[in-house]
Design a protein around this motif. Structure first.
Motif, short mmCIF file in Angstrom:
data_model
loop_
_atom_site.label_atom_id
_atom_site.label_comp_id
_atom_site.label_asym_id
_atom_site.label_seq_id
_atom_site.Cartn_x
_atom_site.Cartn_y
_atom_site.Cartn_z
N HIS A 67 0.84 -1.20 0.00
CA HIS A 67 0.00 0.00 0.00
C HIS A 67 0.87 1.25 0.00
O HIS A 67 2.02 1.25 0.47
CB HIS A 67 -1.02 0.01 1.14
CG HIS A 67 -0.48 -0.03 2.53
ND1 HIS A 67 0.00 1.09 3.18
CD2 HIS A 67 -0.38 -1.05 3.43
CE1 HIS A 67 0.38 0.76 4.41
NE2 HIS A 67 0.17 -0.53 4.59
N THR A 106 -1.94 -0.09 -3.46
CA THR A 106 -3.27 0.35 -3.09
C THR A 106 -3.24 1.66 -2.29
O THR A 106 -2.27 1.98 -1.62
CB THR A 106 -4.00 -0.73 -2.27
OG1 THR A 106 -3.14 -1.18 -1.23
CG2 THR A 106 -4.38 -1.90 -3.16
N GLU A 158 -4.66 2.54 2.71
CA GLU A 158 -4.94 1.30 3.44
C GLU A 158 -5.13 1.56 4.92
O GLU A 158 -5.99 0.95 5.57
CB GLU A 158 -3.79 0.31 3.21
CG GLU A 158 -4.00 -1.06 3.85
CD GLU A 158 -3.43 -1.18 5.26
OE1 GLU A 158 -3.72 -2.19 5.93
OE2 GLU A 158 -2.72 -0.26 5.70
N ALA A 175 -8.34 -1.11 -1.47
CA ALA A 175 -8.79 -2.50 -1.55
C ALA A 175 -10.30 -2.59 -1.72
O ALA A 175 -10.80 -3.43 -2.47
CB ALA A 175 -8.35 -3.24 -0.29
N ASN A 185 1.31 -10.51 -0.76
CA ASN A 185 1.15 -9.27 -0.01
C ASN A 185 2.42 -9.06 0.83
O ASN A 185 2.94 -10.00 1.42
CB ASN A 185 -0.09 -9.38 0.88
CG ASN A 185 -0.21 -8.26 1.90
OD1 ASN A 185 0.44 -8.28 2.93
ND2 ASN A 185 -1.08 -7.30 1.64
N GLU A 208 -5.17 -6.55 3.45
CA GLU A 208 -6.07 -6.29 2.33
C GLU A 208 -6.49 -7.56 1.59
O GLU A 208 -7.44 -7.55 0.82
CB GLU A 208 -5.40 -5.32 1.36
CG GLU A 208 -5.21 -3.93 1.95
CD GLU A 208 -4.23 -3.08 1.18
OE1 GLU A 208 -4.67 -2.12 0.53
OE2 GLU A 208 -3.03 -3.39 1.22
N PHE A 223 -9.41 -8.48 -1.23
CA PHE A 223 -9.05 -8.93 -2.59
C PHE A 223 -9.81 -10.19 -2.98
O PHE A 223 -10.06 -10.44 -4.16
CB PHE A 223 -7.55 -9.20 -2.69
CG PHE A 223 -6.67 -8.01 -2.47
CD1 PHE A 223 -7.14 -6.72 -2.66
CD2 PHE A 223 -5.36 -8.17 -2.04
CE1 PHE A 223 -6.32 -5.61 -2.44
CE2 PHE A 223 -4.54 -7.09 -1.84
CZ PHE A 223 -5.02 -5.81 -2.03
#
Length: 489
Positions: free
Chosen positions: A76, A142, A145, A152, A167, A436, A440
Motif C-alpha cells: 500500500h 493500493t 490502506e 482494496a 502481499n 487487504e 481482494f
C-alpha cells in the motif's frame, strides 16, 4: 538517510530512502503516486491508475521464464503519520528523518513508514533490479490502506491477471501469513452541555498523560500496553472523585488503529484543592508504574497551569459526570484469544480516538475479529451501551477477514523456500491485524495469496523500527519464490 543506500539489498534500500523523502500519509498520496508513475515511465514499465487511486505496474518475464505463471506483488502507498508531542514535523511537507541505529532503521521522533514502505520499495526493486529472475510480474499498489482500506475496497474485478499474489504488509520475518482478522469502525457521539466556570474555581490545570508506547491496535493489542485515554479517565473517575473539579476539555489518541500514547484533560478547581490534586497525581503515577512494570517504561503523568483566558467554559455537571462515567466503562483491549491458533488474538477492540468538536464529544473504536459472529457481538455490546447512556452511534467501514487455506500451493512453496534458504521452518500464521487480502478475495476469489515481510516493531508509533537483517532475509525469500513459481503449475 544517505547511509540507507549502503545497506543490502542496495536497490530496495535506495528506493525506501526515496520514499522517506516523499510525504505520503493516508489520503495524501499524490506525491508518492507521481513518484511511482515517473519511476515506471523512466524504466519503461507499463503503469495504470484506477478510479480510487490504486496503481498497477506490469512487466514481462525475464527471458526464458515467459511460461511461468504470473505473480502479483502488492503493497500500500500510505503510511501512518504519528509523532511525539515535542517533535516538529509536518507530514504533508517534511521528509521522514530515517537513520541507522545498530541492527535497526528508525526515524527521529516520528513513524518511520516501514509499514508498508519496505514492502513498497521491494515491489519496485523487483521491477528494476537486473539480478532478479521472474515470470510475468504485476505490482499492485493500493491507496489509503491505513484509514479504511480505501484502495482494496475499490479494487475492480478483471484488472489483475495473476494467479498468485504476495502481499508484503506482514511484520514478522520467518512467518508466512495465510489469514487475517476482519474489522469494523464504531463511533459514539454525545452532545455536551456547557456552563460558566464556577465562581469558587480559581485554578486552571491541564492534565497530561504521556510517554506510553502506543502501537498497532492489531499487532500489539495483546501486549498489555496502556491506553492513554482510558488511564486518564480512570484518574478522573477514581482518584480525583473526592475533589470538586469540573472538566473543560478532554482528548486522547489520533488514529482509530493506533493504541493511544497520549491523552489530555483541562479542568478547573479551587486553589485549596491543588495540593491534594498533586498528591493524587504522584500516587497515580506510582500506581501506573507498578501496574505496567515491564510493559511501559516511560509513563509520565503531570499537571501544568493554564490561564483563565485559556479556559473559556466548563461542562455542566451532568455532562461532566456522564462523560467520565461513559469513557471509564468503555470497553477496550482483548476480548478473546483464538482457540484455533495459539497465541493469536481472536477478537479485540481499540478505543483509538476521543475528541471534542462543535460541542460534541466523539469516541472512535476499531473492532477486529477472526470470526465475523464475534465481531458482530462486540458491535452489539457497544450498541447496548450506547442505548443505555442515550449516546448516538454509527457503524461504518466494515471489511471481511481472510479465511486461511491450509491447502494453498503458494503457501507451501514459500514455506519450502524458507526452509531451503535458512535451514529452519517458517511459521504459518494468522494475524489479528487487517490485511487487504480479505478484500481482494471478493473480486478475485480464486487467486492464491500469502503475506510475508520483514520484522517491524511498534508500527503506527514513533518507536517504529525495522530490522536490517530481516529485510535482507525477506528479500532473499521473495526472490527465491519468484524464481520457483513454475512449480505451481
Amino acid at each position: 538517510m544517505a547511509m540507507l543506500s549502503t545497506l543490502s539489498p542496495n536497490t530496495l534500500w535506495k528506493i525506501f530512502s526515496d520514499i522517506c523523502n516523499i510525504p505520503h500519509p493516508s489520503h495524501h498520496e499524490e506525491m508518492i503516486t507521481k513518484y511511482v508513475v515517473d519511476f515506471a515511465n523512466r524504466n519503461k514499465i507499463k503503469v495504470e491508475v484506477d478510479q480510487v487511486g490504486n496503481l498497477l505496474l506490469t512487466k514481462p518475464a525475464t527471458p526464458g521464464m515467459e511460461n511461468y505463471p504470473s505473480v502479483a506483488l502488492q503493497a500500500h502507498l500510505d503510511m501512518v503519520p504519528q509523532k511525539n508531542e515535542d517533535t516538529k514535523h509536518d507530514f504533508l511537507v517534511d521528509p521522514i528523518q530515517a537513520y541507522i541505529d545498530g541492527d535497526w532503521v528508525k526515524a527521529k521522533g516520528t513513524t518511520l513508514g516501514a509499514d508498508n514502505g519496505i514492502g513498497l520499495a521491494s515491489t519496485l526493486a523487483v521491477l528494476v533490479d537486473p539480478a532478479v529472475e521472474h515470470g510475468p510480474i504485476e505490482v499492485l499498489l493500493t491507496a489509503s490502506e491505513e484509514t479504511g482500506m480505501v484502495g482494496a475496497f475499490g479494487l475492480k474485478p478483471n484488472w489483475l491477471k495473476s494467479q498468485f499474489l504476495i502481499n508484503t504488509d506482514s511484520e514478522d520475518e520467518g512467518e508466512i501469513f495465510v489469514g487475517c482478522a476482519g474489522g469494523v469502525d464504531f463511533k459514539q457521539s454525545l452532545p455536551i452541555g456547557y456552563a460558566l466556570i464556577p465562581e469558587h474555581h480559581d485554578t486552571f490545570i491541564q492534565l497530561s498523560l504521556k510517554g506510553l508506547k502506543g502501537g498497532h491496535s492489531g499487532c500489539d493489542i495483546h501486549l498489555g500496553l496502556g491506553n492513554a485515554t482510558k488511564l486518564l479517565v480512570r484518574f478522573l473517575a477514581e482518584y480525583a472523585a473526592d475533589i470538586n473539579f469540573r472538566l473543560s476539555e478532554i482528548s486522547g489518541g489520533s488514529l482509530r488503529n493506533a493504541i493511544p500514547r497520549e491523552a489530555f484533560a483541562a479542568i478547573t478547581l479551587n486553589k485549596q484543592d491543588l495540593a491534594k490534586l498533586n498528591e493524587m497525581i504522584s500516587a497515580y503515577q506510582a500506581t501506573l508504574e507498578n501496574e505496567y512494570a515491564g510493559a511501559e517504561t516511560s509513563i509520565s503523568f503531570s499537571a501544568t497551569n493554564l490561564t483563565r483566558e485559556q479556559v473559556k467554559r466548563v461542562m455542566e455537571q451532568d455532562s461532566h459526570k456522564k462523560i467520565i462515567d461513559w469513557l471509564h466503562c468503555a470497553p477496550n483491549g482483548v476480548v478473546r484469544m483464538s482457540k484455533q491458533f495459539a497465541g493469536v488474538v481472536e477478537t479485540s477492540l481499540n478505543l483509538g480516538v476521543v475528541y471534542i468538536k462543535d460541542d460534541k464529544i466523539t469516541a472512535n473504536y476499531l473492532i477486529r475479529s477472526l470470526v465475523d459472529s464475534a465481531k458482530d457481538n462486540v458491535v452489539s455490546m457497544l450498541i447496548s451501551q450506547s442505548q443505555l447512556a442515550s449516546i448516538e452511534y454509527q457503524i461504518s467501514g466494515g471489511y471481511p477477514g481472510w479465511q486461511p487455506d491450509p491447502q494453498s500451493p503458494l503457501m507451501q512453496l514459500v514455506k519450502d523456500k524458507y526452509k531451503a534458504l535458512f535451514n529452519q521452518e517458517a511459521k504459518i500464521m494468522v494475524i489479528h491485524a487487517g490485511l487487504e487480502c480479505g478484500l481482494f478475495k471478493k473480486p478475485y476469489p480464486h487467486v492464491d495469496m500469502v503475506s510475508i515481510g520483514p520484522t517491524i516493531v511498534s508500527p503506527h508509533s514513533p518507536d517504529e523500527k525495522v530490522n536490517i537483517k530481516s529485510v535482507e532475509q525477506y528479500w532473499k525469500l521473495l526472490l527465491a519464490t519468484l524464481k520457483a513459481v513454475k512449480q505451481l503449475v
